[in-house]
Design an enzyme around this catalytic site. Sequence first.
Site, mmCIF file in Angstrom:
data_model
loop_
_atom_site.group_PDB
_atom_site.id
_atom_site.type_symbol
_atom_site.label_atom_id
_atom_site.label_comp_id
_atom_site.label_asym_id
_atom_site.label_seq_id
_atom_site.Cartn_x
_atom_site.Cartn_y
_atom_site.Cartn_z
ATOM 1 N N ARG A 1 -6.006 -10.238 -11.946
ATOM 2 C CA ARG A 1 -6.164 -10.494 -10.513
ATOM 3 C C ARG A 1 -7.452 -9.860 -9.977
ATOM 4 N NH1 ARG A 1 -1.113 -9.811 -6.429
ATOM 5 N NH2 ARG A 1 -1.618 -7.629 -6.176
ATOM 6 N N ARG B 1 -8.992 -4.327 -7.971
ATOM 7 C CA ARG B 1 -8.575 -3.189 -7.163
ATOM 8 C C ARG B 1 -8.412 -1.939 -8.023
ATOM 9 N NH1 ARG B 1 -3.547 -5.622 -3.863
ATOM 10 N NH2 ARG B 1 -2.660 -3.720 -4.710
ATOM 11 N N ARG C 1 2.751 1.643 -11.126
ATOM 12 C CA ARG C 1 3.322 0.892 -9.999
ATOM 13 C C ARG C 1 4.633 0.224 -10.381
ATOM 14 N NH1 ARG C 1 -1.420 -2.830 -8.704
ATOM 15 N NH2 ARG C 1 -0.103 -3.850 -7.159
HETATM 16 P P1 ADP Z 1 1.502 -4.403 -4.541
HETATM 17 O O1 ADP Z 1 0.467 -5.343 -5.002
HETATM 18 O O2 ADP Z 1 1.843 -3.301 -5.497
HETATM 19 O O3 ADP Z 1 2.698 -5.055 -3.914
HETATM 20 P P2 ADP Z 1 0.604 -3.480 -1.961
HETATM 21 O O4 ADP Z 1 -0.665 -4.148 -1.667
HETATM 22 O O5 ADP Z 1 1.846 -3.932 -1.286
HETATM 23 O O6 ADP Z 1 0.771 -3.476 -3.524
HETATM 24 O O7 ADP Z 1 0.471 -1.909 -1.696
HETATM 25 C C1 ADP Z 1 -0.566 -1.152 -2.270
HETATM 26 C C2 ADP Z 1 -0.239 0.325 -2.189
HETATM 27 O O8 ADP Z 1 -0.048 0.714 -0.828
HETATM 28 C C3 ADP Z 1 1.060 0.739 -2.886
HETATM 29 O O9 ADP Z 1 0.867 0.956 -4.255
HETATM 30 C C4 ADP Z 1 1.410 2.006 -2.116
HETATM 31 O O10 ADP Z 1 0.607 3.105 -2.518
HETATM 32 C C5 ADP Z 1 1.013 1.653 -0.708
HETATM 33 N N1 ADP Z 1 2.124 1.029 0.049
HETATM 34 C C6 ADP Z 1 2.169 -0.234 0.547
HETATM 35 N N2 ADP Z 1 3.311 -0.477 1.198
HETATM 36 C C7 ADP Z 1 4.035 0.663 1.124
HETATM 37 C C8 ADP Z 1 5.330 1.064 1.600
HETATM 38 N N3 ADP Z 1 6.116 0.203 2.282
HETATM 39 N N4 ADP Z 1 5.738 2.328 1.331
HETATM 40 C C9 ADP Z 1 4.970 3.193 0.652
HETATM 41 N N5 ADP Z 1 3.743 2.890 0.167
HETATM 42 C C10 ADP Z 1 3.271 1.641 0.399
#
Ligand code: ADP
Length: 211
Positions: A127, A160, A171
């Site tokens: 990605r 990213r 993650r």
């Molecule tokens: P993903 O692609 O893992 O779904 P996101 O773009 O949703 O990632 O989130 C990126 C990062 O932002 C997460 O790995 C975390 O560090 C933080 N984050 C996002 N949403 C939350 C949440 N609801 N609670 C805690 N941390 C969050």
Amino acid sequence: MKLILLGPPGAGKGTIAKALMELDGSVQISTGDILRAAVAAGTELGKQAEAAMKAGDLVTDELIMGIMEQRLQQEDCQQGYLLDGFPRTIPQAQALKALLEKLGEKLNCALELDIPRDVIIDRLTTRRTCTNCGAIYNVKFKPPKVEGLCDNCGGEIVQRDDETEEAIENRLEVYNEQTAPLVEFYRNEGLLVTVPTSELEAVMAAIEDRL
Ligand code: ADP
Ligand code: ZN
């Protein structure tokens, strides 16, 4: 519609949210996007979130609830919202439930995208994201027309920080430990809808069935 999107990183929550948004004017609310914008802008919120995000760990529930309490009361949420990446822990789910009761609102459902782990890893490592508009590409399945540049806005396309192999492993582990329990939570709430795919038509059919 008012929807929670559940599923591991890379399941396709963002893509589904964007497609649904165009259908009925609901807004996509991605806590990840909000946090990344705060980091890029160097705000206080960004400074508090940055280290955890880089490592693929979660930021604190307090920080997230502070953001969401405000966000859900903004004007554009009237038409509905698609929560992408929130809630991520049981305490967040409980706090959201209390918040919605306070606001007098009801969710339509929590949609779980149940995607196999090997598919997820393959998607995440290939990605790429536009640093300017957030558009998502994939070096294997959906490359930009010009390498490294966004089709929409000409912005730079990068991998990213949290999409290195190591951060991805972390993650997924964080997801299994902290977020996967939400599936049971929303099953008990009578809100869970599970689909084994992130293919738009199948997802749409499941949602329509439910509504
Ligand atoms: P993903 O692609 O893992 O779904 P996101 O773009 O949703 O990632 O989130 C990126 C990062 O932002 C997460 O790995 C975390 O560090 C933080 N984050 C996002 N949403 C939350 C949440 N609801 N609670 C805690 N941390 C969050
Ligand atoms: Zn772009």
